[in-house]
Design an enzyme around this catalytic site. Structure first.
Site, PDB file in Angstrom:
ATOM      1  N   HIS A 140       0.875  -1.199   0.000  1.00 55.75           N
ATOM      2  CA  HIS A 140       0.000   0.000   0.000  1.00 55.75           C
ATOM      3  C   HIS A 140       0.899   1.232   0.000  1.00 55.75           C
ATOM      4  O   HIS A 140       1.448   1.608   1.028  1.00 55.75           O
ATOM      5  CB  HIS A 140      -0.912   0.011   1.232  1.00 55.75           C
ATOM      6  N   HIS A 173       1.652   5.351  -1.657  1.00 56.33           N
ATOM      7  CA  HIS A 173       1.302   6.544  -2.441  1.00 56.33           C
ATOM      8  C   HIS A 173       2.580   7.109  -3.059  1.00 56.33           C
ATOM      9  O   HIS A 173       3.472   7.542  -2.336  1.00 56.33           O
ATOM     10  CB  HIS A 173       0.643   7.600  -1.549  1.00 56.33           C
ATOM     11  N   LYS A 230      -9.286   0.005  -5.870  1.00 55.93           N
ATOM     12  CA  LYS A 230      -9.322   0.637  -4.549  1.00 55.93           C
ATOM     13  C   LYS A 230     -10.639   1.360  -4.316  1.00 55.93           C
ATOM     14  O   LYS A 230     -11.060   2.190  -5.126  1.00 55.93           O
ATOM     15  CB  LYS A 230      -8.161   1.641  -4.427  1.00 55.93           C
ATOM     16  N   HIS A 246     -10.545   1.328   1.835  1.00 57.51           N
ATOM     17  CA  HIS A 246     -10.279   2.325   2.890  1.00 57.51           C
ATOM     18  C   HIS A 246     -11.477   2.238   3.825  1.00 57.51           C
ATOM     19  O   HIS A 246     -12.560   2.732   3.513  1.00 57.51           O
ATOM     20  CB  HIS A 246     -10.128   3.737   2.310  1.00 57.51           C
ATOM     21  N   HIS A 273      -4.590  -0.592   5.836  1.00 56.86           N
ATOM     22  CA  HIS A 273      -4.067   0.164   6.996  1.00 56.86           C
ATOM     23  C   HIS A 273      -4.988   0.082   8.219  1.00 56.86           C
ATOM     24  O   HIS A 273      -5.524   1.084   8.679  1.00 56.86           O
ATOM     25  CB  HIS A 273      -3.759   1.616   6.632  1.00 56.86           C
ATOM     26  N   ASP A 328       1.427   2.615   3.513  1.00 55.30           N
ATOM     27  CA  ASP A 328       0.603   3.820   3.377  1.00 55.30           C
ATOM     28  C   ASP A 328       1.460   5.084   3.452  1.00 55.30           C
ATOM     29  O   ASP A 328       0.981   6.130   3.897  1.00 55.30           O
ATOM     30  CB  ASP A 328      -0.520   3.852   4.430  1.00 55.30           C
TER      31      ASP A 328
HETATM   32  C1  NCD Z   1      -3.414   9.106   2.179  1.00 57.71           C
HETATM   33  C2  NCD Z   1      -2.912  10.116   1.157  1.00 57.71           C
HETATM   34  O1  NCD Z   1      -2.337  11.133   1.557  1.00 57.71           O
HETATM   35  O2  NCD Z   1      -3.054   9.873  -0.046  1.00 57.71           O
HETATM   36  N1  NCD Z   1      -3.467   9.743   3.470  1.00 57.71           N
HETATM   37  C3  NCD Z   1      -3.445   9.109   4.669  1.00 57.71           C
HETATM   38  O3  NCD Z   1      -3.594   9.774   5.696  1.00 57.71           O
HETATM   39  N2  NCD Z   1      -3.254   7.808   4.765  1.00 57.71           N
HETATM   40  C4  NCD Z   1      -4.728   8.571   1.740  1.00 57.71           C
HETATM   41  C5  NCD Z   1      -5.159   7.341   2.500  1.00 57.71           C
HETATM   42  O4  NCD Z   1      -4.613   6.254   2.312  1.00 57.71           O
HETATM   43  O5  NCD Z   1      -6.085   7.467   3.311  1.00 57.71           O
HETATM   44 ZN    ZN Z   2      -3.232   5.118   1.643  1.00 58.52          ZN
END
Ligand code: NCD
Ligand code: ZN
Length: 349
Positions: free
Chosen positions: A18, A20, A104, A141, A179, A252
């Site tokens: 997971h 970003h 997702k 999520h 998460h 995450d």
């Molecule tokens: C994530 C993001 O910034 O893209 N933020 C977070 O607090 N985890 C999005 C997500 O996974 O909820």
């Molecule tokens: Zn995330």
């Protein structure tokens, strides 16, 4: 007893299930961190605009490959963003592609760039049926957006209202509860059928909600789902180190420019990609479970996604390492977890 200073461990290189990566300058800034630690990653589709089609995922994948450090074997595993317009035909195309590994689901309004998400999962049943049929995992999520529900209860309420009914309605659908942050989630996943799994972040294993308010508001410890009480952290740690293959690593790691975090309305997300493996090692070491780390980062996730196990190995040494105050991210600064502090493990290739 935690490992003695200088202890070295070797493990199979793993996968971040997971992550970003963003796009543009941010992608170029953060990708080398992940590529130094993981062979593959499940890449989140919450760009602006979101990645909703196989064509968009292919283009995003090419941008990620182009941003890789030279010689890096890192492989991005792409996902699509579930919107009200995601049809069974989209799912069939995703299944036929070699590179889309999951879809997702963001409840609309739940987190960063989730506005394009789905308000009501019940309106998506034909799409979910196609996912079940084509065996494409749904990544969830898991938080309700109901303003009447306390922020700290949103995951638990989602579980009761949405996730439990979903897994009953679609018993063959593979689902990752992303998460997870509560003992209700660990209990649910442990007791659910074998196609239900969960990712656990390093920051939820290492911090409880006091970290958000230590001496003042700490915006860099704000993420979604928000950190919970110590009793939940301990149950997450127990699940991660239990050897149960339903629980695997997903950082995450969520980069945001410093000024958007240190703001009157700061963004949600904690950046851990600079030291994800070291942070997981610290958490596992704290409960004398380093022998469970390799399977958590390099076996259970790969098996769930039906990927071959990676073959190269890396080493970690128990040794203090300073973390910079920030990294540069294009014209912005990116403040990582432990900024100005120290890690207790060092990666040695
Ligand atoms: C994530 C993001 O910034 O893209 N933020 C977070 O607090 N985890 C999005 C997500 O996974 O909820
Ligand atoms: Zn995330």
């Amino acid at each position: 007893m935690p490992a003695a200073p200088g202890t070295e461990i070797a493990l199979r290189i793993g996968d971040d299930m997971h992550l970003h990566l963003r796009d543009g300058a941010a992608l170029h800034a953060v990708l080398p961190h992940t590529a130094a630690q993981f062979q593959r990653a499940i890449v989140m589709p919450n760009l602006k605009p979101p990645v909703t089609t196989v064509v968009e995922a292919a283009a995003y994948r090419e941008r990620i490959l182009a941003a890789r450090p030279s010689e890096s074997p890192f492989e991005p595993l792409m996902t699509l963003y579930l919107t009200p317009a995601t049809t069974a035909a989209t799912i069939e195309k995703a299944h036929a592609s070699e590179f889309v590994h999951a879809v997702k689901f963001y409840p609309a309004g739940a987190t960063t760039n989730s506005d394009a998400g789905v308000v009501n999962l019940a309106s998506m049943y034909s799409t979910l049926e196609a996912m079940e049929k084509f065996d494409l995992p749904l990544l969830v999520h898991g938080e309700v957006v109901d303003a009447n529900v306390d922020v700290f209860d949103r995951e638990r309420v989602f579980l009761d209202r949405e996730l439990e009914p979903l897994t009953r309605r679609f018993p063959q659908l593979r689902v990752v509860f992303e998460h997870i942050t509560t003992h209700e989630a660990t209990d649910f996943v442990a007791g659910a059928h074998a196609r239900v799994a969960a990712t656990i972040t390093a920051h939820h294993l290492l911090m409880n909600r006091n970290a958000i308010f230590a001496g003042g508001v700490r915006p860099h410890h704000y993420c979604l789902p928000v950190l919970k009480r110590e009793e939940h952290r301990l149950r997450l740690l127990a699940a991660a180190t239990s050897g149960n293959p339903k629980f695997f690593a997903g950082t995450d790691s969520a980069p945001h420019a410093r000024h958007t975090k240190e703001n009157a309305c700061g963004c949600a997300g904690i950046y851990t990609a600079h030291a994800a493996l070291e942070l997981y090692a610290e958490a596992f070491d704290s409960v004398d479970a380093l022998d469970k780390l390799e399977a958590f980062v390099a076996e259970f996730g790969a098996r769930f996604y039906r990927l071959p196990l990676n073959t190269s190995r890396l080493r970690l040494r128990k040794e203090a390492v300073a973390v910079p105050q920030s990294f540069s991210m294009g014209d912005d600064a990116l403040v990582p977890m432990r900024a100005g502090g120290a890690l207790t493990w060092r990666m040695v290739r």
